[in-house]
Design an enzyme around this catalytic site. Structure first.
Site, PDB file in Angstrom:
ATOM      1  N   ASN A   1      18.655  52.079  91.724  1.00 35.19           N
ATOM      2  CA  ASN A   1      19.425  51.334  90.727  1.00 35.19           C
ATOM      3  C   ASN A   1      20.871  51.355  91.235  1.00 35.19           C
ATOM      4  O   ASN A   1      21.580  52.337  91.077  1.00 35.19           O
ATOM      5  CB  ASN A   1      19.288  52.033  89.368  1.00 35.19           C
ATOM      6  CG  ASN A   1      20.047  51.320  88.263  1.00 35.19           C
ATOM      7  OD1 ASN A   1      20.836  50.414  88.509  1.00 35.19           O
ATOM      8  ND2 ASN A   1      19.810  51.751  87.029  1.00 35.19           N
TER       9      ASN A   1
ATOM     10  N   ARG B   1      16.261  47.782  91.043  1.00 37.65           N
ATOM     11  CA  ARG B   1      16.652  47.155  89.778  1.00 37.65           C
ATOM     12  C   ARG B   1      17.567  45.981  90.122  1.00 37.65           C
ATOM     13  O   ARG B   1      18.577  46.165  90.782  1.00 37.65           O
ATOM     14  CB  ARG B   1      17.414  48.141  88.895  1.00 37.65           C
ATOM     15  CG  ARG B   1      17.893  47.486  87.610  1.00 37.65           C
ATOM     16  CD  ARG B   1      18.887  48.334  86.839  1.00 37.65           C
ATOM     17  NE  ARG B   1      19.276  47.672  85.603  1.00 37.65           N
ATOM     18  CZ  ARG B   1      20.402  47.913  84.930  1.00 37.65           C
ATOM     19  NH1 ARG B   1      21.249  48.819  85.372  1.00 37.65           N
ATOM     20  NH2 ARG B   1      20.659  47.268  83.830  1.00 37.65           N
TER      21      ARG B   1
ATOM     22  N   HIS C   1      18.559  44.568  80.259  1.00 36.18           N
ATOM     23  CA  HIS C   1      17.971  45.886  79.979  1.00 36.18           C
ATOM     24  C   HIS C   1      16.466  45.760  79.691  1.00 36.18           C
ATOM     25  O   HIS C   1      15.887  46.615  79.027  1.00 36.18           O
ATOM     26  CB  HIS C   1      18.643  46.573  78.770  1.00 36.18           C
ATOM     27  CG  HIS C   1      20.094  46.860  78.943  1.00 36.18           C
ATOM     28  ND1 HIS C   1      21.021  46.521  77.999  1.00 36.18           N
ATOM     29  CD2 HIS C   1      20.764  47.477  79.943  1.00 36.18           C
ATOM     30  CE1 HIS C   1      22.226  46.901  78.395  1.00 36.18           C
ATOM     31  NE2 HIS C   1      22.090  47.488  79.580  1.00 36.18           N
TER      32      HIS C   1
ATOM     33  N   ARG D   1      32.761  46.186  77.221  1.00 37.44           N
ATOM     34  CA  ARG D   1      32.537  44.750  76.966  1.00 37.44           C
ATOM     35  C   ARG D   1      32.619  44.453  75.469  1.00 37.44           C
ATOM     36  O   ARG D   1      32.151  45.250  74.655  1.00 37.44           O
ATOM     37  CB  ARG D   1      31.168  44.333  77.516  1.00 37.44           C
ATOM     38  CG  ARG D   1      31.126  44.324  79.033  1.00 37.44           C
ATOM     39  CD  ARG D   1      29.702  44.147  79.569  1.00 37.44           C
ATOM     40  NE  ARG D   1      29.265  45.342  80.274  1.00 37.44           N
ATOM     41  CZ  ARG D   1      28.009  45.589  80.636  1.00 37.44           C
ATOM     42  NH1 ARG D   1      27.061  44.729  80.361  1.00 37.44           N
ATOM     43  NH2 ARG D   1      27.711  46.715  81.264  1.00 37.44           N
TER      44      ARG D   1
ATOM     45  N   GLU E   1      14.023  53.892  83.083  1.00 35.86           N
ATOM     46  CA  GLU E   1      13.943  52.606  83.781  1.00 35.86           C
ATOM     47  C   GLU E   1      13.341  52.791  85.173  1.00 35.86           C
ATOM     48  O   GLU E   1      12.598  51.941  85.650  1.00 35.86           O
ATOM     49  CB  GLU E   1      15.347  51.982  83.880  1.00 35.86           C
ATOM     50  CG  GLU E   1      15.847  51.461  82.533  1.00 35.86           C
ATOM     51  CD  GLU E   1      17.360  51.264  82.465  1.00 35.86           C
ATOM     52  OE1 GLU E   1      18.083  52.288  82.427  1.00 35.86           O
ATOM     53  OE2 GLU E   1      17.824  50.123  82.443  1.00 35.86           O
TER      54      GLU E   1
HETATM   55  N1  LIG Z   1      25.805  63.785  74.386  1.00 36.71           N
HETATM   56  C1  LIG Z   1      26.248  62.536  74.246  1.00 36.71           C
HETATM   57  N2  LIG Z   1      26.754  62.112  73.076  1.00 36.71           N
HETATM   58  C2  LIG Z   1      27.196  60.857  72.918  1.00 36.71           C
HETATM   59  N3  LIG Z   1      27.183  59.930  73.880  1.00 36.71           N
HETATM   60  C3  LIG Z   1      26.688  60.285  75.075  1.00 36.71           C
HETATM   61  C4  LIG Z   1      26.194  61.607  75.327  1.00 36.71           C
HETATM   62  N4  LIG Z   1      25.765  61.652  76.611  1.00 36.71           N
HETATM   63  C5  LIG Z   1      25.988  60.405  77.147  1.00 36.71           C
HETATM   64  N5  LIG Z   1      26.547  59.611  76.219  1.00 36.71           N
HETATM   65  C6  LIG Z   1      26.958  58.202  76.376  1.00 36.71           C
HETATM   66  O1  LIG Z   1      26.046  57.518  77.192  1.00 36.71           O
HETATM   67  C7  LIG Z   1      26.753  56.610  78.058  1.00 36.71           C
HETATM   68  C8  LIG Z   1      25.977  56.364  79.305  1.00 36.71           C
HETATM   69  O2  LIG Z   1      24.676  55.978  78.972  1.00 36.71           O
HETATM   70  P1  LIG Z   1      23.616  55.555  80.093  1.00 36.71           P
HETATM   71  O3  LIG Z   1      22.391  55.125  79.396  1.00 36.71           O
HETATM   72  O4  LIG Z   1      23.501  56.641  81.095  1.00 36.71           O
HETATM   73  O5  LIG Z   1      24.380  54.300  80.668  1.00 36.71           O
HETATM   74  P2  LIG Z   1      24.273  53.472  81.992  1.00 36.71           P
HETATM   75  O6  LIG Z   1      22.857  53.589  82.489  1.00 36.71           O
HETATM   76  O7  LIG Z   1      24.591  52.090  81.526  1.00 36.71           O
HETATM   77  O8  LIG Z   1      25.280  54.025  82.926  1.00 36.71           O
HETATM   78  C9  LIG Z   1      28.082  57.315  78.299  1.00 36.71           C
HETATM   79  O9  LIG Z   1      29.090  56.390  78.555  1.00 36.71           O
HETATM   80  C10 LIG Z   1      28.320  58.031  76.986  1.00 36.71           C
HETATM   81  O10 LIG Z   1      29.070  57.184  76.138  1.00 36.71           O
HETATM   82  C1  LIG Z   2      22.814  44.742  82.116  1.00 34.59           C
HETATM   83  C2  LIG Z   2      23.661  45.899  81.766  1.00 34.59           C
HETATM   84  O1  LIG Z   2      24.490  45.813  80.877  1.00 34.59           O
HETATM   85  O2  LIG Z   2      23.436  47.029  82.459  1.00 34.59           O
HETATM   86  P1  LIG Z   2      24.236  48.421  82.356  1.00 34.59           P
HETATM   87  O3  LIG Z   2      24.053  48.911  80.968  1.00 34.59           O
HETATM   88  O4  LIG Z   2      23.549  49.290  83.383  1.00 34.59           O
HETATM   89  O5  LIG Z   2      25.673  48.116  82.666  1.00 34.59           O
HETATM   90 MG   LIG Z   3      21.695  51.841  81.950  1.00 28.85          MG
END
Ligand SMILES: Nc1ncnc2c1ncn2[C@@H]1O[C@H](COP(=O)(O)OP(=O)(O)O)[C@@H](O)[C@H]1O
Ligand SMILES: CC(=O)OP(=O)(O)O
Ligand SMILES: [Mg+2]
Length: 400
Positions: free
Chosen positions: A7, A94, A183, A242, A385
């Site tokens: 990813n 991905r 997603h 965003r 994922e």
């Molecule tokens: N313990 C927690 N409490 C609240 N929010 C959390 C915690 N752990 C992670 N996060 C939130 O999850 C977000 C990341 O989520 P994630 O699903 O890993 O995102 P991505 O795959 O898009 O990078 C972080 O920016 C944070 O805001």
């Molecule tokens: C499509 C998209 O918003 O992906 P991510 O949450 O990983 O930024």
């Molecule tokens: Mg994600």
């Protein structure tokens, strides 16, 4: 069969190596802050029920350097899990935007790569780095089949009344301007887990994916009927950086009256808005901390974030004409107790309730957090994922 899932994000690479079909994870990891002096590589190895973690901080200039570090770890004499990279049968990527062409998992050819490139303008934060990941992986894992799993694919079952925009017809037929949704791999995975838990394949489920990007989907009988993101992954819910839904007039106002360029407005709405724009923080943990310290701005942003989710819940219950389960997933959805509480508050009349004690439990497993006897299940389902991508790659190759 060994499947290596990548990813590739703008400044990070997440990866996992699976042995399929048992879905055994041999190792996983994350390269963060690519392009910085202090990039961080975290590599986890799973052996005999225990987990070993290696971390290093060093300059990693680009995705190629990042993946070549990972490649060395995979076959390292001490910590490697493979004898040779040639043991990897498939690399699953991905890819965020697949347009209308890709409704299914696809082997990557030059032609497929061209189409992924053509979709850069529609997913500028994602498709370019996904593409880069493919190019680098083709060099490093030259013996493996390269396969793309698209975020948009799961949403291709939406009916036209959900995916079309009310703009002149030729914009759709000539230019493909419509809602695609994102997603999808996560929505599909967690909706599947929830239906399995309910023992009801035809269940009506609303999935709420709250990570950095945030989106919701209405799912019936395992198929997506509506979703909150559109042409690009920018509208719908309020996200880390965003804006989510916004009146188009704001864009015209900023450009025509205030002299911003369209590129500037694009950057503002994609990278400087959402929770970051409202509070100065994009990580929900920082925002919760600020609220605890009495920051009224952070509280208002939190109220806006959860109110937007509530509005989509109402819309999707209407779209589904009923509801069996609400599913919270991804970083915020799985971990933020207060977000779940605020979303579910005052929703009893729709069958949505929350058991405060169950909601406060921290766990990495699927769990039910609604009140006993409620007509709608409220579930926390950890997303995966990477596993879903590995499964889809396996199914594609097994069917060939
Ligand atoms: N313990 C927690 N409490 C609240 N929010 C959390 C915690 N752990 C992670 N996060 C939130 O999850 C977000 C990341 O989520 P994630 O699903 O890993 O995102 P991505 O795959 O898009 O990078 C972080 O920016 C944070 O805001
Ligand atoms: C499509 C998209 O918003 O992906 P991510 O949450 O990983 O930024
Ligand atoms: Mg994600």
């Amino acid at each position: 069969m060994y499947i290596f899932v990548i990813n590739s994000g703008s400044s990070s690479i997440k990866y996992q190596l699976f042995e399929m079909p048992e879905a055994r994870v041999l190792c996983s990891g994350l390269v963060e802050r690519i392009g910085h002096e202090n990039a961080v590589l975290t590599h986890k190895i799973y052996k005999g029920g225990k987990e070993d973690i290696l971390t290093s901080t060093e300059p990693i200039n680009d995705h190629g350097k990042g993946l070549s570090k990972v490649e060395k770890l995979l076959t390292d004499a001490q910590v490697g899990v493979l004898k040779s990279l040639d043991e990897i049968d498939v690399v699953g990527h991905r890819v965020v935007h697949g347009g209308e062409r890709f409704a299914a998992t696809t082997r990557i050819t030059d032609d497929v790569k061209k189409d992924i490139q053509q979709l850069f303008p529609l997913a500028p934060l994602h498709n370019p780095s996904n593409f880069l990941g493919i190019e680098v992986a083709e060099q490093i894992f030259s013996k493996a089949s390269q396969v793309a799993v698209f975020d948009t694919a799961f949403h291709q079952t939406m009916p036209p009344k959900a995916f079309r925009y009310a703009i002149p017809e030729e914009f759709y037929s000539n230019l493909g301007i419509r809602a695609y949704g994102f997603h999808g791999t996560s929505h599909k995975y967690v909706a599947g887990k929830a239906a399995e838990y309910l023992q009801k394949p035809e269940a009506k489920i609303i999935t709420i994916h709250l990570g950095n990007g945030c989106s919701m989907s209405a799912v019936e009988n395992g198929q997506c009927v509506d979703t909150s993101m559109g042409l690009g992954p920018m509208n719908g819910l309020i996200m880390g950086t965003r804006s989510g839904d916004i009146d188009q007039s704001v864009i015209f106002y900023l450009v025509n009256r205030e002299g911003y360029s369209l590129d500037e407005v694009n950057t503002i709405l994609n990278k400087k808005s959402g929770m970051l724009g409202l509070t100065g923080y994009n990580d929900m943990r920082d925002i919760t901390k600020a609220i605890d310290e009495g920051n009224a701005n952070a509280q208002m942003a939190y109220d806006m974030y959860t109110y937007r989710i509530k509005k989509y819940l109402g819309a999707y219950i209407a779209a589904l004409n009923g509801l069996d389960a609400v599913v919270f997933t991804a970083g915020v959805g799985e971990n933020d107790i207060k977000v779940r509480q605020m979303v579910c508050q005052n929703m009893e009349y729709l069958g949505i309730t929350l058991d405060e004690e169950k909601n406060a439990v921290r766990s990495k497993n699927l769990r039910e957090i609604n009140k006993e006897g409620a007509s709608v299940k409220v579930l926390v389902v950890p997303t995966n994922e990477e596993l879903e991508i590995a499964r889809q790659c396996y199914e594609l190759l097994a069917a060939e």
